[in-house]
Write a protein that holds these residues in place. Structure first.
Motif, mmCIF file in Angstrom:
data_model
loop_
_atom_site.group_PDB
_atom_site.id
_atom_site.type_symbol
_atom_site.label_atom_id
_atom_site.label_comp_id
_atom_site.label_asym_id
_atom_site.label_seq_id
_atom_site.Cartn_x
_atom_site.Cartn_y
_atom_site.Cartn_z
ATOM 1 N N SER A 35 0.826 -1.210 0.000
ATOM 2 C CA SER A 35 0.000 0.000 0.000
ATOM 3 C C SER A 35 0.858 1.256 0.000
ATOM 4 N N ARG A 39 1.652 7.891 6.443
ATOM 5 C CA ARG A 39 2.209 7.800 7.794
ATOM 6 C C ARG A 39 3.719 7.583 7.722
ATOM 7 N N TYR A 51 5.457 -0.514 2.858
ATOM 8 C CA TYR A 51 4.569 0.505 2.285
ATOM 9 C C TYR A 51 5.362 1.308 1.263
ATOM 10 N N TYR A 79 -4.192 5.995 3.488
ATOM 11 C CA TYR A 79 -3.685 4.698 3.049
ATOM 12 C C TYR A 79 -4.404 4.350 1.755
ATOM 13 N N ASP A 99 -4.057 -6.023 2.679
ATOM 14 C CA ASP A 99 -4.210 -5.779 4.125
ATOM 15 C C ASP A 99 -4.752 -4.364 4.250
ATOM 16 N N GLU A 101 -8.095 -1.567 5.783
ATOM 17 C CA GLU A 101 -9.124 -1.391 6.798
ATOM 18 C C GLU A 101 -10.526 -1.409 6.162
HETATM 19 P P1 5GP Z 1 -0.755 0.569 10.184
HETATM 20 O O1 5GP Z 1 -0.532 2.044 10.338
HETATM 21 O O2 5GP Z 1 -0.940 -0.141 11.506
HETATM 22 O O3 5GP Z 1 0.267 -0.095 9.280
HETATM 23 O O4 5GP Z 1 -2.144 0.374 9.408
HETATM 24 C C1 5GP Z 1 -3.306 0.972 9.893
HETATM 25 C C2 5GP Z 1 -4.516 0.432 9.162
HETATM 26 O O5 5GP Z 1 -4.450 0.781 7.787
HETATM 27 C C3 5GP Z 1 -4.641 -1.090 9.210
HETATM 28 O O6 5GP Z 1 -5.992 -1.406 9.538
HETATM 29 C C4 5GP Z 1 -4.339 -1.525 7.797
HETATM 30 O O7 5GP Z 1 -5.065 -2.689 7.419
HETATM 31 C C5 5GP Z 1 -4.844 -0.338 7.012
HETATM 32 N N1 5GP Z 1 -4.267 -0.223 5.675
HETATM 33 C C6 5GP Z 1 -3.010 -0.513 5.264
HETATM 34 N N2 5GP Z 1 -2.895 -0.289 3.941
HETATM 35 C C7 5GP Z 1 -4.107 0.146 3.508
HETATM 36 C C8 5GP Z 1 -4.622 0.520 2.223
HETATM 37 O O8 5GP Z 1 -3.958 0.503 1.194
HETATM 38 N N3 5GP Z 1 -5.903 0.950 2.198
HETATM 39 C C9 5GP Z 1 -6.700 0.996 3.291
HETATM 40 N N4 5GP Z 1 -7.951 1.395 3.136
HETATM 41 N N5 5GP Z 1 -6.249 0.622 4.506
HETATM 42 C C10 5GP Z 1 -4.974 0.209 4.612
#
Ligand code: 5GP
Ligand code: ADP
Length: 195
Positions: A35, A39, A51, A79, A99, A101
């Motif tokens: 993704s 952040r 990422y 994201y 992965d 949300e």
């Molecule tokens: P973290 O900051 O803990 O890596 O991710 C926070 C949230 O963002 C997690 O619930 C993860 O699944 C979600 N996330 C990660 N990549 C993406 C994305 O490409 N799109 C969306 N919608 N959520 C994402």
């Protein structure tokens, strides 16, 4: 045969990265969609591997060039799933793991209804909090916001195709592996070969 897309959602800290890493090691032809996010990288996170770390202007630029299959705001950051890599992997016959949300999961399902959605849930709230604290990547305020968000996310779990409880990593990986295998045995997948 074109690959299929599998979404894994679940509260922050439930163990999505941990379980997916183990799954990727034991299953072939599985592509993890990297993704894009605004952040900051955590210690040990590598750009392009965990990422694509973008500044907000670049992220907005990707949005305006329709680069994302979906994108969402989560606890103060953006994201998104870059569309091109997902399609290229599916064309190569690989299954794709997203992965993402719950808001992003909804967007993908609307665009691509044949996506399989799996919710990874914690064995308890206490254990989820313990994992977030023990991971040591978020300050107490951010942990609080992630736990608040988790309460909302868990309410959507019954709209998913499957729920896997991540109590023991090995067992959760086994169940995910079984789900992917079973989804390839759907009549729509198997009988396509005979047409
Ligand atoms: P973290 O900051 O803990 O890596 O991710 C926070 C949230 O963002 C997690 O619930 C993860 O699944 C979600 N996330 C990660 N990549 C993406 C994305 O490409 N799109 C969306 N919608 N959520 C994402
Ligand atoms: P997520 O990707 O869902 O945010 P992580 O994979 O980063 O979660 O896991 C959060 C923390 O919980 C990590 O420290 C990880 O080692 C730990 N963890 C993951 N799965 C388990 C499990 N089944 N039992 C105990 N600890 C776990």
């Amino acid at each position: 045969m074109r690959g299929r897309t599998f979404i894994i959602s679940g509260p922050s800290g439930v163990g999505k990265s941990t379980v997916l890493k183990a799954l990727m090691e034991q299953r072939d032809k599985l592509y993890f969609s990297v993704s894009a996010t605004t952040r900051s990288p955590r210690t040990g996170e590598v750009d392009g591997v965990h990422y694509h770390f973008l500044d907000e202007e670049t992220f907005q630029n990707w949005i305006s060039h329709d680069e994302f299959l979906e994108y969402a705001e989560y606890v103060g950051n953006f994201y998104g799933t870059p569309k091109r890599f997902v399609d290229e992997a599916m064309d190569r016959g690989e299954d794709v793991i997203l992965d993402i949300e719950v808001q992003g999961a909804l967007q993908v399902t609307e665009k691509r209804p044949d996506t399989v959605r799996i919710f990874l849930a914690p064995p308890s709230w206490e254990e989820l909090e313990r994992r977030l604290i023990q991971r040591g990547t978020d300050d107490p305020q951010r942990i609080h916001r992630r736990l608040q968000r988790a309460r909302e996310e868990i309410l959507t779990a019954n709209t998913y195709d499957y729920v896997v409880i991540n109590d023991c990593v090995e067992q959760a990986v086994k169940e995910l592996d079984a789900i992917i295998t079973a989804e390839h045995c759907r009549p729509s997948q198997q009988l396509m070969r005979l047409n």
